[in-house]
Design a protein around this motif. Structure first.
Motif, PDB file in Angstrom:
ATOM      1  N   HIS A  59      41.975  29.174  45.922  1.00  0.00           N
ATOM      2  CA  HIS A  59      42.579  29.344  44.558  1.00  0.00           C
ATOM      3  C   HIS A  59      42.778  27.970  43.926  1.00  0.00           C
ATOM      4  O   HIS A  59      42.937  27.040  44.499  1.00  0.00           O
ATOM      5  CB  HIS A  59      43.850  30.074  44.953  1.00  0.00           C
ATOM      6  N   SER A  63      49.874  29.529  41.388  1.00  0.00           N
ATOM      7  CA  SER A  63      50.346  30.814  40.638  1.00  0.00           C
ATOM      8  C   SER A  63      49.241  31.964  41.062  1.00  0.00           C
ATOM      9  O   SER A  63      49.642  33.045  41.435  1.00  0.00           O
ATOM     10  CB  SER A  63      50.291  30.495  39.286  1.00  0.00           C
ATOM     11  N   SER A  64      47.987  31.622  40.967  1.00  0.00           N
ATOM     12  CA  SER A  64      46.738  32.370  41.605  1.00  0.00           C
ATOM     13  C   SER A  64      46.921  32.902  42.933  1.00  0.00           C
ATOM     14  O   SER A  64      46.703  33.942  43.369  1.00  0.00           O
ATOM     15  CB  SER A  64      45.497  31.928  41.353  1.00  0.00           C
ATOM     16  N   TRP A  65      47.414  31.778  43.582  1.00  0.00           N
ATOM     17  CA  TRP A  65      47.464  32.299  45.288  1.00  0.00           C
ATOM     18  C   TRP A  65      48.796  33.179  45.347  1.00  0.00           C
ATOM     19  O   TRP A  65      48.499  34.142  46.163  1.00  0.00           O
ATOM     20  CB  TRP A  65      47.994  31.093  45.874  1.00  0.00           C
ATOM     21  N   ARG A  74      50.776  38.445  36.686  1.00  0.00           N
ATOM     22  CA  ARG A  74      50.454  36.896  36.173  1.00  0.00           C
ATOM     23  C   ARG A  74      52.147  36.654  35.964  1.00  0.00           C
ATOM     24  O   ARG A  74      52.472  35.537  36.387  1.00  0.00           O
ATOM     25  CB  ARG A  74      49.574  36.649  35.171  1.00  0.00           C
TER      26      ARG A  74
END
Length: 182
Positions: A59, A63-65, A74
């Motif tokens: 990632h 935040s994506s993780w 999101r």
């Protein structure tokens, strides 16, 4: 590590076993458990951010993780990431959140304040004041208090940039006999 044990009714009909004020008490108990669990998720997010754990999973951002790991939106991932950043710096708030004595929404509101590029660096200096408000005020009143704090901490606000833009604005025109050209 702590173990959190809480009894959950398994079906909608089981809520009848909580007559009167015992239902209120059960909901409060569940809310405190939810706060403590969220504080743990935010703590893990802070650890993943600080150690760059998320990179090992491929990632690009923590935040994506969080989105991939918890299958959340999101917005939820951003809220958890901002909260993690806040709690890294505000240890008293972190302790109260982990104990379930301050709400998830209140921590996220404090994280919003801390993320403000013009006044966020002042949140740590007001930690005790803001934490007391978070714990004692109803959420709507807490939002009023945080908005007022933000106005005082950032007295010029976004208007400074607007005023500077206005001051440095220039315009020229040319009249060629038939039309004005700007």
């Amino acid at each position: 590590m702590e173990t959190l044990i809480i009894e959950l009714p398994s079906a909608g009909g089981e809520w009848g076993q909580f007559p009167g004020l015992s239902l209120d008490a059960k909901v409060r108990e569940l809310d405190v458990a939810q706060r403590r669990i969220e504080a743990s998720i935010v703590g893990a997010t802070e650890h993943a951010d600080r150690t760059a754990h998320y990179l090992g999973d491929g990632h690009r951002t923590v935040s994506s993780w969080v989105m991939a790991t918890t299958n959340c939106t999101r917005g939820e991932a951003t809220a958890r990431t901002r909260s993690a950043t806040l709690l890294r710096d505000l240890t008293t708030v972190a302790g109260e959140f982990a104990a379930g004595r301050v709400g998830i929404a209140q921590v996220r509101e404090l994280a919003r304040l801390a993320a403000n590029p013009r006044s966020g660096d002042q949140v740590a200096g007001s930690e005790d004041l803001l934490l007391d408000a978070a714990k004692s005020l109803e959420y709507a009143d807490f939002r009023v208090a945080t908005n007022r704090w933000e106005q005082l901490a950032d007295a010029d606000g976004a208007h400074v940039e607007h005023e500077l833009t206005h001051e440095h604005r220039n315009a020229r025109y040319n009249f060629d006999g038939a039309a004005f050209r700007f």
